[in-house]
Scaffold this motif. Sequence first.
Motif, mmCIF file in Angstrom:
data_model
loop_
_atom_site.group_PDB
_atom_site.id
_atom_site.type_symbol
_atom_site.label_atom_id
_atom_site.label_comp_id
_atom_site.label_asym_id
_atom_site.label_seq_id
_atom_site.Cartn_x
_atom_site.Cartn_y
_atom_site.Cartn_z
ATOM 1 N N ALA A 23 58.058 -24.625 -8.690
ATOM 2 C CA ALA A 23 57.967 -26.079 -8.496
ATOM 3 C C ALA A 23 56.941 -26.407 -7.410
ATOM 4 O O ALA A 23 56.143 -27.344 -7.544
ATOM 5 C CB ALA A 23 59.335 -26.642 -8.121
ATOM 6 N N ALA A 24 56.937 -25.622 -6.332
ATOM 7 C CA ALA A 24 55.963 -25.836 -5.252
ATOM 8 C C ALA A 24 54.547 -25.581 -5.748
ATOM 9 O O ALA A 24 53.610 -26.309 -5.384
ATOM 10 C CB ALA A 24 56.285 -24.910 -4.079
ATOM 11 N N THR A 25 54.380 -24.577 -6.584
ATOM 12 C CA THR A 25 53.056 -24.265 -7.138
ATOM 13 C C THR A 25 52.537 -25.406 -7.992
ATOM 14 O O THR A 25 51.366 -25.782 -7.923
ATOM 15 C CB THR A 25 53.119 -22.972 -7.971
ATOM 16 O OG1 THR A 25 53.584 -21.908 -7.142
ATOM 17 C CG2 THR A 25 51.760 -22.614 -8.535
ATOM 18 N N ARG A 26 53.409 -25.985 -8.812
ATOM 19 C CA ARG A 26 53.005 -27.111 -9.654
ATOM 20 C C ARG A 26 52.562 -28.295 -8.795
ATOM 21 O O ARG A 26 51.578 -28.969 -9.109
ATOM 22 C CB ARG A 26 54.156 -27.521 -10.570
ATOM 23 C CG ARG A 26 54.421 -26.542 -11.704
ATOM 24 C CD ARG A 26 55.668 -26.941 -12.495
ATOM 25 N NE ARG A 26 55.525 -28.275 -13.044
ATOM 26 C CZ ARG A 26 54.872 -28.566 -14.146
ATOM 27 N NH1 ARG A 26 54.302 -27.597 -14.841
ATOM 28 N NH2 ARG A 26 54.790 -29.807 -14.594
ATOM 29 N N LYS A 27 53.275 -28.553 -7.717
ATOM 30 C CA LYS A 27 52.893 -29.657 -6.825
ATOM 31 C C LYS A 27 51.538 -29.411 -6.196
ATOM 32 O O LYS A 27 50.692 -30.313 -6.100
ATOM 33 C CB LYS A 27 53.962 -29.851 -5.741
ATOM 34 C CG LYS A 27 55.260 -30.458 -6.241
ATOM 35 C CD LYS A 27 56.248 -30.654 -5.100
ATOM 36 C CE LYS A 27 57.556 -31.255 -5.606
ATOM 37 N NZ LYS A 27 58.546 -31.425 -4.493
ATOM 38 N N LEU A 28 51.314 -28.181 -5.772
ATOM 39 C CA LEU A 28 50.025 -27.835 -5.166
ATOM 40 C C LEU A 28 48.894 -27.964 -6.188
ATOM 41 O O LEU A 28 47.796 -28.443 -5.855
ATOM 42 C CB LEU A 28 50.075 -26.411 -4.609
ATOM 43 C CG LEU A 28 50.951 -26.207 -3.365
ATOM 44 C CD1 LEU A 28 51.155 -24.724 -3.097
ATOM 45 C CD2 LEU A 28 50.330 -26.894 -2.152
ATOM 46 N N LEU A 29 49.141 -27.549 -7.421
ATOM 47 C CA LEU A 29 48.128 -27.670 -8.466
ATOM 48 C C LEU A 29 47.758 -29.125 -8.711
ATOM 49 O O LEU A 29 46.579 -29.462 -8.881
ATOM 50 C CB LEU A 29 48.635 -27.037 -9.767
ATOM 51 C CG LEU A 29 48.628 -25.515 -9.851
ATOM 52 C CD1 LEU A 29 49.385 -25.046 -11.100
ATOM 53 C CD2 LEU A 29 47.206 -24.973 -9.887
ATOM 54 N N ARG A 30 48.756 -29.979 -8.726
ATOM 55 C CA ARG A 30 48.500 -31.397 -8.985
ATOM 56 C C ARG A 30 47.777 -32.067 -7.823
ATOM 57 O O ARG A 30 46.974 -32.988 -8.016
ATOM 58 C CB ARG A 30 49.815 -32.118 -9.277
ATOM 59 C CG ARG A 30 50.389 -31.779 -10.654
ATOM 60 C CD ARG A 30 51.717 -32.450 -10.892
ATOM 61 N NE ARG A 30 52.167 -32.248 -12.272
ATOM 62 C CZ ARG A 30 53.356 -32.586 -12.736
ATOM 63 N NH1 ARG A 30 54.238 -33.144 -11.923
ATOM 64 N NH2 ARG A 30 53.673 -32.390 -13.999
ATOM 65 N N ARG A 31 48.043 -31.612 -6.634
ATOM 66 C CA ARG A 31 47.433 -32.247 -5.456
ATOM 67 C C ARG A 31 46.011 -31.761 -5.202
ATOM 68 O O ARG A 31 45.127 -32.549 -4.888
ATOM 69 C CB ARG A 31 48.291 -31.970 -4.219
ATOM 70 C CG ARG A 31 49.615 -32.710 -4.215
ATOM 71 C CD ARG A 31 50.466 -32.270 -3.029
ATOM 72 N NE ARG A 31 51.775 -32.897 -3.041
ATOM 73 C CZ ARG A 31 52.754 -32.553 -2.220
ATOM 74 N NH1 ARG A 31 52.574 -31.589 -1.322
ATOM 75 N NH2 ARG A 31 53.932 -33.169 -2.289
#
Length: 237
Positions: free
Chosen positions: A46-54
């Motif tokens: 979940a943290a990785t997905r947030k970082l990818l989007r940001r």
Amino acid sequence: MQGMPSTPAPPLLKTPPASATADGDHASARKRGRDKEQSRRHDMLAATRKLLRRGGVPAVTMRAVAHAVGVSTTVVYALFPDKAALIAQAVDGDLKRFSRHLQQALAGGEDARDAVRRVAHAYVAFGVAHPQSYRLMFMEPRPASAIDASSIEFGNPAEDAYALARMLAERVLAATDGQAPMQARIDTAAQLLWEALHGVTSLRISLGDDPWFERLPLRAHVDRMVDVLLAGLQGGD
């Protein structure tokens, strides 16, 4: 007291052997360990997905993920061998959901050509309806990862979208040629189909209803593109 019935003594409780208790404790500890590992894995993805989007792929580092979850980088490396595997698994859920959506579109297809048309419409509709997910899957450059680093079953059309594209291409070519097509021809046809659909989808996501040029409504546009592609496959070598 004389004449009163005696009360039977309560049964003795059997104490389980020490070995059985220890085995139960070990099993519970193992389950707690697995649950903790799964929870951490979920949080890291979940943290990785947030970082990818940001910030895209450059924003994803093992240290950044560890900081977001509140663990050391050692814990991240214990679950994911490298950044490529971490990113791949972070996107796997989107890819599986996308593949299931395409599979559903196949239901009720009259023939191979109709199946291609149904999947084409489903592909574009998914991308336009879920632009963030589509960007993560196909518009964000990411490092190549090993096949076994993904949770997707390679070659399974229910999870692997490219396998589904190959299956469609093989059916169309077999119906056109009247015989089993060569594998190289199947791959070329599948890639042409995917590239055409991705072009339509990514431009609609990026440009929307751009006033600088006129184009067909989306559904009519996809139908025209499928007609051209199928005509090319029928006449190609």
